[in-house]
Design a protein around this motif. Sequence first.
Motif, PDB file in Angstrom:
ATOM      1  N   ALA A 191       0.829  -1.203   0.000  1.00 40.25           N
ATOM      2  CA  ALA A 191       0.000   0.000   0.000  1.00 40.25           C
ATOM      3  C   ALA A 191       0.869   1.260   0.000  1.00 40.25           C
ATOM      4  O   ALA A 191       0.603   2.218  -0.739  1.00 40.25           O
ATOM      5  CB  ALA A 191      -0.926   0.000   1.211  1.00 40.25           C
ATOM      6  N   ALA A 192       1.917   1.268   0.814  1.00 42.94           N
ATOM      7  CA  ALA A 192       2.804   2.431   0.896  1.00 42.94           C
ATOM      8  C   ALA A 192       3.541   2.643  -0.423  1.00 42.94           C
ATOM      9  O   ALA A 192       3.686   3.786  -0.896  1.00 42.94           O
ATOM     10  CB  ALA A 192       3.804   2.252   2.034  1.00 42.94           C
ATOM     11  N   PHE A 193       4.002   1.563  -1.037  1.00 38.40           N
ATOM     12  CA  PHE A 193       4.736   1.673  -2.293  1.00 38.40           C
ATOM     13  C   PHE A 193       3.845   2.218  -3.407  1.00 38.40           C
ATOM     14  O   PHE A 193       4.240   3.125  -4.153  1.00 38.40           O
ATOM     15  CB  PHE A 193       5.287   0.301  -2.693  1.00 38.40           C
ATOM     16  N   ILE A 194       2.645   1.682  -3.528  1.00 42.51           N
ATOM     17  CA  ILE A 194       1.744   2.130  -4.590  1.00 42.51           C
ATOM     18  C   ILE A 194       1.344   3.586  -4.391  1.00 42.51           C
ATOM     19  O   ILE A 194       1.282   4.363  -5.357  1.00 42.51           O
ATOM     20  CB  ILE A 194       0.500   1.228  -4.645  1.00 42.51           C
ATOM     21  N   PHE A 195       1.083   3.978  -3.147  1.00 41.55           N
ATOM     22  CA  PHE A 195       0.712   5.366  -2.880  1.00 41.55           C
ATOM     23  C   PHE A 195       1.871   6.306  -3.198  1.00 41.55           C
ATOM     24  O   PHE A 195       1.684   7.366  -3.810  1.00 41.55           O
ATOM     25  CB  PHE A 195       0.294   5.526  -1.421  1.00 41.55           C
ATOM     26  N   ALA A 196       3.093   5.921  -2.800  1.00 41.93           N
ATOM     27  CA  ALA A 196       4.267   6.745  -3.085  1.00 41.93           C
ATOM     28  C   ALA A 196       4.503   6.843  -4.583  1.00 41.93           C
ATOM     29  O   ALA A 196       4.855   7.921  -5.102  1.00 41.93           O
ATOM     30  CB  ALA A 196       5.498   6.162  -2.392  1.00 41.93           C
ATOM     31  N   ARG A 197       4.293   5.760  -5.295  1.00 37.37           N
ATOM     32  CA  ARG A 197       4.478   5.772  -6.754  1.00 37.37           C
ATOM     33  C   ARG A 197       3.454   6.682  -7.421  1.00 37.37           C
ATOM     34  O   ARG A 197       3.775   7.405  -8.371  1.00 37.37           O
ATOM     35  CB  ARG A 197       4.361   4.346  -7.294  1.00 37.37           C
ATOM     36  N   GLU A 198       2.225   6.642  -6.919  1.00 38.65           N
ATOM     37  CA  GLU A 198       1.195   7.522  -7.474  1.00 38.65           C
ATOM     38  C   GLU A 198       1.562   8.993  -7.283  1.00 38.65           C
ATOM     39  O   GLU A 198       1.343   9.830  -8.165  1.00 38.65           O
ATOM     40  CB  GLU A 198      -0.152   7.238  -6.807  1.00 38.65           C
ATOM     41  N   ASP A 222      10.220  -4.403  -6.977  1.00 40.92           N
ATOM     42  CA  ASP A 222       9.421  -3.184  -7.115  1.00 40.92           C
ATOM     43  C   ASP A 222      10.287  -1.935  -6.978  1.00 40.92           C
ATOM     44  O   ASP A 222      10.193  -0.997  -7.779  1.00 40.92           O
ATOM     45  CB  ASP A 222       8.319  -3.155  -6.052  1.00 40.92           C
ATOM     46  N   GLN A 223      11.110  -1.910  -5.934  1.00 40.80           N
ATOM     47  CA  GLN A 223      11.945  -0.738  -5.677  1.00 40.80           C
ATOM     48  C   GLN A 223      12.974  -0.546  -6.780  1.00 40.80           C
ATOM     49  O   GLN A 223      13.234   0.584  -7.222  1.00 40.80           O
ATOM     50  CB  GLN A 223      12.641  -0.875  -4.326  1.00 40.80           C
ATOM     51  N   HIS A 224      13.564  -1.648  -7.260  1.00 48.63           N
ATOM     52  CA  HIS A 224      14.541  -1.578  -8.340  1.00 48.63           C
ATOM     53  C   HIS A 224      13.905  -0.993  -9.605  1.00 48.63           C
ATOM     54  O   HIS A 224      14.456  -0.073 -10.229  1.00 48.63           O
ATOM     55  CB  HIS A 224      15.077  -2.981  -8.617  1.00 48.63           C
ATOM     56  N   LYS A 225      12.743  -1.496  -9.963  1.00 42.29           N
ATOM     57  CA  LYS A 225      12.065  -1.018 -11.170  1.00 42.29           C
ATOM     58  C   LYS A 225      11.649   0.447 -11.022  1.00 42.29           C
ATOM     59  O   LYS A 225      11.755   1.233 -11.970  1.00 42.29           O
ATOM     60  CB  LYS A 225      10.834  -1.884 -11.446  1.00 42.29           C
ATOM     61  N   TYR A 226      11.191   0.805  -9.840  1.00 40.65           N
ATOM     62  CA  TYR A 226      10.777   2.186  -9.573  1.00 40.65           C
ATOM     63  C   TYR A 226      11.942   3.148  -9.768  1.00 40.65           C
ATOM     64  O   TYR A 226      11.802   4.196 -10.419  1.00 40.65           O
ATOM     65  CB  TYR A 226      10.229   2.278  -8.153  1.00 40.65           C
ATOM     66  N   GLN A 227      13.106   2.799  -9.231  1.00 45.24           N
ATOM     67  CA  GLN A 227      14.275   3.675  -9.347  1.00 45.24           C
ATOM     68  C   GLN A 227      14.739   3.805 -10.798  1.00 45.24           C
ATOM     69  O   GLN A 227      15.083   4.897 -11.253  1.00 45.24           O
ATOM     70  CB  GLN A 227      15.420   3.129  -8.483  1.00 45.24           C
ATOM     71  N   VAL A 228      14.734   2.703 -11.535  1.00 48.52           N
ATOM     72  CA  VAL A 228      15.180   2.736 -12.931  1.00 48.52           C
ATOM     73  C   VAL A 228      14.207   3.512 -13.808  1.00 48.52           C
ATOM     74  O   VAL A 228      14.612   4.349 -14.629  1.00 48.52           O
ATOM     75  CB  VAL A 228      15.362   1.293 -13.463  1.00 48.52           C
ATOM     76  N   LYS A 229      12.926   3.262 -13.637  1.00 45.09           N
ATOM     77  CA  LYS A 229      11.921   3.907 -14.479  1.00 45.09           C
ATOM     78  C   LYS A 229      11.857   5.414 -14.253  1.00 45.09           C
ATOM     79  O   LYS A 229      11.533   6.171 -15.181  1.00 45.09           O
ATOM     80  CB  LYS A 229      10.554   3.284 -14.209  1.00 45.09           C
ATOM     81  N   ARG A 230      12.144   5.857 -13.057  1.00 43.87           N
ATOM     82  CA  ARG A 230      12.094   7.301 -12.777  1.00 43.87           C
ATOM     83  C   ARG A 230      13.149   8.066 -13.572  1.00 43.87           C
ATOM     84  O   ARG A 230      12.985   9.252 -13.841  1.00 43.87           O
ATOM     85  CB  ARG A 230      12.302   7.555 -11.278  1.00 43.87           C
ATOM     86  N   LYS A 231      14.224   7.392 -13.945  1.00 44.27           N
ATOM     87  CA  LYS A 231      15.308   8.046 -14.667  1.00 44.27           C
ATOM     88  C   LYS A 231      15.182   7.886 -16.183  1.00 44.27           C
ATOM     89  O   LYS A 231      16.003   8.425 -16.927  1.00 44.27           O
ATOM     90  CB  LYS A 231      16.654   7.466 -14.215  1.00 44.27           C
ATOM     91  N   SER A 232      14.186   7.147 -16.631  1.00 39.20           N
ATOM     92  CA  SER A 232      14.072   6.849 -18.054  1.00 39.20           C
ATOM     93  C   SER A 232      13.354   7.963 -18.804  1.00 39.20           C
ATOM     94  O   SER A 232      12.615   8.764 -18.222  1.00 39.20           O
ATOM     95  CB  SER A 232      13.309   5.538 -18.256  1.00 39.20           C
ATOM     96  N   LYS A 233      13.579   8.004 -20.097  1.00 36.19           N
ATOM     97  CA  LYS A 233      12.891   8.933 -20.979  1.00 36.19           C
ATOM     98  C   LYS A 233      11.735   8.200 -21.648  1.00 36.19           C
ATOM     99  O   LYS A 233      11.799   6.989 -21.877  1.00 36.19           O
ATOM    100  CB  LYS A 233      13.856   9.474 -22.031  1.00 36.19           C
TER     101      LYS A 233
END
Length: 287
Positions: free
Chosen positions: A107-114, A189-200
Motif C-alpha cells: 500500500a505504501a509503495f503504490i501510494f508513493a508511486r502515485e 518493485d523498488q529496483h524497477k521504480y528507481q530505474v523507471k524514474r530516470k528513463s525517458k
Amino acid sequence: FFLGYRNRSNHKYTLLSVLSCIFSPAMEALPQVLVSGTPLRAVGAMYAVASLIVVPLTYHRTAYSFTVGYGLSVAVMSLALLTSFPISLSAPYILAFISLIYGLRLAAFIFARECTVESKRKQFDNMDKMSILQRTPMALGVSLLYACMVSPALFALRGTLDAGSISKKVQIFFTAVSAFGVILESVADQHKYQVKRKSKEGEFVGPTTWSYTICRHPNYLGEILFWAGLFGAGSVSFGKSIVPWACGGLGLWGILSIMLGASAGLDKKQAEKYGEQPDYVEWKRKV
C-alpha cells in the motif's frame, strides 16, 4: 448528518463517537468469530473487514480498489488475526505477521508511486470516471476475493498440528516461501521504480539487472510466491472442511489468474513499445 445530530440533552455527537457506537460491538465480537466461529462466519468476518477498507477507498479513487485498498485490506485483515489469536512464534502467527508486512509495504509503495510518477497518477485519474453505482459492486467483489486470499492464514491459526509432524514441516516450509516472496517483490518493485524514474519516454532502460536477469517480471513472481506460500502453509490445517478449501482455492486461483494475465499483458505492452530497440530485444531473448 453525523456531525449535526443532537440528542435530547442538546449534546452534539462527533463523527468519531457515532462510528464508535456503531462498530464497537462488532469489533468486540470479531476475535470471537475469528477464533471459534464456524468457518463460513469467520471468512464472512474477514470479508466485512476487507469491505470496510476497500469500499471507502474505492469511492475516493476507483483504482484504489485493487491498489492501495488491496494492500491495506490485506494488512488490516492480518492485523485482526494477530490481535485475535495469542502471540506466539508459531509458523501460523509468523505467517500472519508476514501478511501484515506485505500489505503495509504494498500500500505504501503504490501510494508513493502515485504521488511521484506522473503517468501513474494520470492512469488513476482516468479510472475515476466510473460512477458510485459502478464502483460499489466492484469494491465488494474484490473485497470478497481478498478475504478468500487471506483465509488460509486464518485457518492456519485455528488449526493445531503436532510438533515435528510432516504437516508441521510443510507449514514451516511454505511460510518461508511466503516470506521469500515478499522480499523478492519488495526488492524488484523498488529496483524497477528507481530505474523507471530516470528513463525517458519511449526509451527502454530495463531494469535488466539483479532479479530481472532471471525473470522478466520478478515482482509478479514474488507476489505469486507469497500467496502460494500462504495457501500452502494454511492448507495443511484445512482438514475435511469444504469452506477452507473453497475459499482458499478461490483466492489462490483469483490471484494467479490476475498475475499471469498482468504478466502477459505487460509483455505485450513492452513488445509494442520497445520491440524495435536492440537492448530490449537482447534482454527478452536472454530472460
